[in-house]
Write a protein that holds these residues in place. Sequence first.
Motif, PDB file in Angstrom:
ATOM      1  N   MET A 158       0.820  -1.206   0.000  1.00 58.84           N
ATOM      2  CA  MET A 158       0.000   0.000   0.000  1.00 58.84           C
ATOM      3  C   MET A 158       0.860   1.264   0.000  1.00 58.84           C
ATOM      4  SD  MET A 158      -2.995  -0.953  -0.482  1.00 58.84           S
ATOM      5  CE  MET A 158      -3.863   0.586  -0.269  1.00 58.84           C
ATOM      6  N   ALA A 159       2.015   1.233   0.650  1.00 58.90           N
ATOM      7  CA  ALA A 159       2.910   2.391   0.627  1.00 58.90           C
ATOM      8  C   ALA A 159       3.396   2.659  -0.799  1.00 58.90           C
ATOM      9  CB  ALA A 159       4.091   2.165   1.564  1.00 58.90           C
ATOM     10  N   THR A 160       3.771   1.595  -1.496  1.00 56.69           N
ATOM     11  CA  THR A 160       4.199   1.747  -2.889  1.00 56.69           C
ATOM     12  C   THR A 160       3.031   2.172  -3.767  1.00 56.69           C
ATOM     13  OG1 THR A 160       5.846   0.023  -2.505  1.00 56.69           O
ATOM     14  CG2 THR A 160       5.405   0.606  -4.791  1.00 56.69           C
ATOM     15  N   PHE A 161       1.848   1.639  -3.497  1.00 57.10           N
ATOM     16  CA  PHE A 161       0.644   1.997  -4.247  1.00 57.10           C
ATOM     17  C   PHE A 161       0.369   3.499  -4.132  1.00 57.10           C
ATOM     18  CE2 PHE A 161      -3.939   2.880  -3.944  1.00 57.10           C
ATOM     19  CZ  PHE A 161      -4.310   2.606  -5.252  1.00 57.10           C
ATOM     20  N   TRP A 162       0.397   4.030  -2.910  1.00 57.22           N
ATOM     21  CA  TRP A 162       0.102   5.451  -2.729  1.00 57.22           C
ATOM     22  C   TRP A 162       1.221   6.325  -3.281  1.00 57.22           C
ATOM     23  CZ3 TRP A 162      -4.583   6.686  -2.608  1.00 57.22           C
ATOM     24  CH2 TRP A 162      -5.531   5.890  -1.980  1.00 57.22           C
ATOM     25  N   ALA A 163       2.458   5.860  -3.208  1.00 58.25           N
ATOM     26  CA  ALA A 163       3.566   6.612  -3.823  1.00 58.25           C
ATOM     27  C   ALA A 163       3.383   6.662  -5.339  1.00 58.25           C
ATOM     28  CB  ALA A 163       4.905   5.973  -3.468  1.00 58.25           C
ATOM     29  N   ALA A 164       2.992   5.547  -5.942  1.00 53.57           N
ATOM     30  CA  ALA A 164       2.729   5.509  -7.387  1.00 53.57           C
ATOM     31  C   ALA A 164       1.554   6.411  -7.745  1.00 53.57           C
ATOM     32  CB  ALA A 164       2.463   4.079  -7.840  1.00 53.57           C
ATOM     33  N   THR A 165       0.544   6.436  -6.886  1.00 59.58           N
ATOM     34  CA  THR A 165      -0.620   7.289  -7.126  1.00 59.58           C
ATOM     35  C   THR A 165      -0.219   8.763  -7.094  1.00 59.58           C
ATOM     36  OG1 THR A 165      -2.090   5.623  -6.182  1.00 59.58           O
ATOM     37  CG2 THR A 165      -2.938   7.864  -6.309  1.00 59.58           C
ATOM     38  N   LEU A 166       0.598   9.154  -6.117  1.00 55.38           N
ATOM     39  CA  LEU A 166       1.055  10.540  -6.044  1.00 55.38           C
ATOM     40  C   LEU A 166       1.923  10.900  -7.246  1.00 55.38           C
ATOM     41  CD1 LEU A 166       1.853  10.900  -2.248  1.00 55.38           C
ATOM     42  CD2 LEU A 166      -0.040  11.921  -3.526  1.00 55.38           C
ATOM     43  N   LEU A 167       2.787   9.977  -7.653  1.00 61.63           N
ATOM     44  CA  LEU A 167       3.612  10.212  -8.833  1.00 61.63           C
ATOM     45  C   LEU A 167       2.739  10.365 -10.079  1.00 61.63           C
ATOM     46  CD1 LEU A 167       6.434  10.419 -10.087  1.00 61.63           C
ATOM     47  CD2 LEU A 167       6.409   7.940 -10.322  1.00 61.63           C
ATOM     48  N   GLN A 168       1.728   9.523 -10.190  1.00 62.46           N
ATOM     49  CA  GLN A 168       0.802   9.594 -11.319  1.00 62.46           C
ATOM     50  C   GLN A 168       0.068  10.929 -11.331  1.00 62.46           C
ATOM     51  OE1 GLN A 168      -2.230   6.631 -11.115  1.00 62.46           O
ATOM     52  NE2 GLN A 168      -3.214   7.287 -12.973  1.00 62.46           N
ATOM     53  N   LEU A 169      -0.373  11.396 -10.186  1.00 61.09           N
ATOM     54  CA  LEU A 169      -1.055  12.688 -10.116  1.00 61.09           C
ATOM     55  C   LEU A 169      -0.113  13.826 -10.512  1.00 61.09           C
ATOM     56  CD1 LEU A 169      -3.176  12.246  -6.870  1.00 61.09           C
ATOM     57  CD2 LEU A 169      -4.007  12.393  -9.234  1.00 61.09           C
ATOM     58  N   GLY A 170       1.151  13.727 -10.103  1.00 66.36           N
ATOM     59  CA  GLY A 170       2.135  14.732 -10.499  1.00 66.36           C
ATOM     60  C   GLY A 170       2.353  14.748 -12.002  1.00 66.36           C
ATOM     61  N   ILE A 171       2.460  13.579 -12.597  1.00 66.79           N
ATOM     62  CA  ILE A 171       2.634  13.478 -14.055  1.00 66.79           C
ATOM     63  C   ILE A 171       1.401  14.020 -14.771  1.00 66.79           C
ATOM     64  CG2 ILE A 171       2.807  11.836 -15.975  1.00 66.79           C
ATOM     65  CD1 ILE A 171       4.554  10.092 -14.079  1.00 66.79           C
ATOM     66  N   LEU A 172       0.222  13.687 -14.274  1.00 67.16           N
ATOM     67  CA  LEU A 172      -1.020  14.167 -14.870  1.00 67.16           C
ATOM     68  C   LEU A 172      -1.107  15.688 -14.786  1.00 67.16           C
ATOM     69  CD1 LEU A 172      -3.631  13.247 -16.221  1.00 67.16           C
ATOM     70  CD2 LEU A 172      -4.660  13.112 -13.960  1.00 67.16           C
ATOM     71  N   TYR A 173      -0.726  16.244 -13.643  1.00 66.45           N
ATOM     72  CA  TYR A 173      -0.724  17.700 -13.486  1.00 66.45           C
ATOM     73  C   TYR A 173       0.234  18.346 -14.492  1.00 66.45           C
ATOM     74  CZ  TYR A 173       0.032  22.322 -11.541  1.00 66.45           C
ATOM     75  OH  TYR A 173       0.155  23.675 -11.391  1.00 66.45           O
ATOM     76  N   TYR A 174       1.417  17.763 -14.639  1.00 61.59           N
ATOM     77  CA  TYR A 174       2.398  18.302 -15.585  1.00 61.59           C
ATOM     78  C   TYR A 174       1.859  18.260 -17.016  1.00 61.59           C
ATOM     79  CZ  TYR A 174       6.550  18.772 -18.437  1.00 61.59           C
ATOM     80  OH  TYR A 174       7.448  19.176 -19.389  1.00 61.59           O
ATOM     81  N   ILE A 175       1.231  17.153 -17.399  1.00 63.04           N
ATOM     82  CA  ILE A 175       0.680  17.020 -18.752  1.00 63.04           C
ATOM     83  C   ILE A 175      -0.432  18.034 -18.983  1.00 63.04           C
ATOM     84  CG2 ILE A 175      -0.661  15.499 -20.254  1.00 63.04           C
ATOM     85  CD1 ILE A 175       0.995  13.167 -19.116  1.00 63.04           C
ATOM     86  N   ILE A 176      -1.311  18.182 -18.006  1.00 62.66           N
ATOM     87  CA  ILE A 176      -2.411  19.140 -18.129  1.00 62.66           C
ATOM     88  C   ILE A 176      -1.862  20.559 -18.257  1.00 62.66           C
ATOM     89  CG2 ILE A 176      -4.315  20.197 -16.845  1.00 62.66           C
ATOM     90  CD1 ILE A 176      -4.987  17.372 -15.833  1.00 62.66           C
ATOM     91  N   LYS A 177      -0.871  20.873 -17.468  1.00 60.69           N
ATOM     92  CA  LYS A 177      -0.250  22.194 -17.521  1.00 60.69           C
ATOM     93  C   LYS A 177       0.483  22.418 -18.851  1.00 60.69           C
ATOM     94  CE  LYS A 177       1.471  25.506 -14.505  1.00 60.69           C
ATOM     95  NZ  LYS A 177       0.541  26.560 -14.282  1.00 60.69           N
ATOM     96  N   ALA A 178       1.194  21.384 -19.330  1.00 60.42           N
ATOM     97  CA  ALA A 178       1.951  21.506 -20.570  1.00 60.42           C
ATOM     98  C   ALA A 178       1.041  21.721 -21.776  1.00 60.42           C
ATOM     99  CB  ALA A 178       2.823  20.256 -20.777  1.00 60.42           C
ATOM    100  N   PHE A 179      -0.132  21.090 -21.775  1.00 64.10           N
ATOM    101  CA  PHE A 179      -1.070  21.258 -22.889  1.00 64.10           C
ATOM    102  C   PHE A 179      -1.923  22.496 -22.740  1.00 64.10           C
ATOM    103  CE2 PHE A 179      -0.130  16.868 -24.081  1.00 64.10           C
ATOM    104  CZ  PHE A 179      -0.175  16.978 -25.467  1.00 64.10           C
ATOM    105  N   GLY A 180      -1.765  23.210 -21.639  1.00 63.42           N
ATOM    106  CA  GLY A 180      -2.477  24.463 -21.462  1.00 63.42           C
ATOM    107  C   GLY A 180      -3.929  24.333 -21.059  1.00 63.42           C
ATOM    108  N   PHE A 181      -4.284  23.208 -20.436  1.00 63.43           N
ATOM    109  CA  PHE A 181      -5.675  23.029 -20.020  1.00 63.43           C
ATOM    110  C   PHE A 181      -6.006  23.837 -18.766  1.00 63.43           C
ATOM    111  CE2 PHE A 181      -5.055  18.785 -22.154  1.00 63.43           C
ATOM    112  CZ  PHE A 181      -5.781  19.142 -23.273  1.00 63.43           C
ATOM    113  N   LEU A 182      -4.980  24.213 -17.984  1.00 65.76           N
ATOM    114  CA  LEU A 182      -5.221  24.983 -16.763  1.00 65.76           C
ATOM    115  C   LEU A 182      -5.099  26.490 -16.973  1.00 65.76           C
ATOM    116  CD1 LEU A 182      -3.406  22.830 -14.080  1.00 65.76           C
ATOM    117  CD2 LEU A 182      -5.832  22.954 -14.565  1.00 65.76           C
ATOM    118  N   GLY A 183      -4.674  26.871 -18.133  1.00 63.67           N
ATOM    119  CA  GLY A 183      -4.601  28.288 -18.438  1.00 63.67           C
ATOM    120  C   GLY A 183      -3.273  28.933 -18.252  1.00 63.67           C
TER     121      GLY A 183
END
Length: 147
Positions: free
Chosen positions: A122-147
Amino acid sequence: MIITFATLIFAFLFLFKGVQKNTFFIFYTLMMIGAAFYCENYLGWRVRLFGKNAFMLFLLFHFPLINLITFLAYGRDKSCAKRGEWRIPEAQMHTLELLGGTIGALAGQKLFHHKNKKKSYMATFWAATLLQLGILYYIIKAFGFLG
């Protein structure tokens, strides 16, 4: 173009050890390429390779399929655990989660009561989840979806 985009992404992902012998990922890959083939040849969806529309179309199919495959992997692993058979390696499960299968993993943990009490997992699962959210945030920001 969509087929090329999907195939290139999956070819790149096969460089990672967690997906090389993962039959669930291979099944997912075949489903994604099949969906891309159908959209391109029967629906006439044409997009520019590596463009914003190609990426959005990829995500449209990616998230439901990777979550379904991750959920099925949890079910298969629990079934194998009950019967004392060969299990799915944790690295492969975490790879599916990291690729976007977090919701499928959570559903599998709840429905099958599987892997949710093992603290190291579960520790690795939540670390992977946080990493995934960080990557998703970066992608959303890079494509300009957040403005």
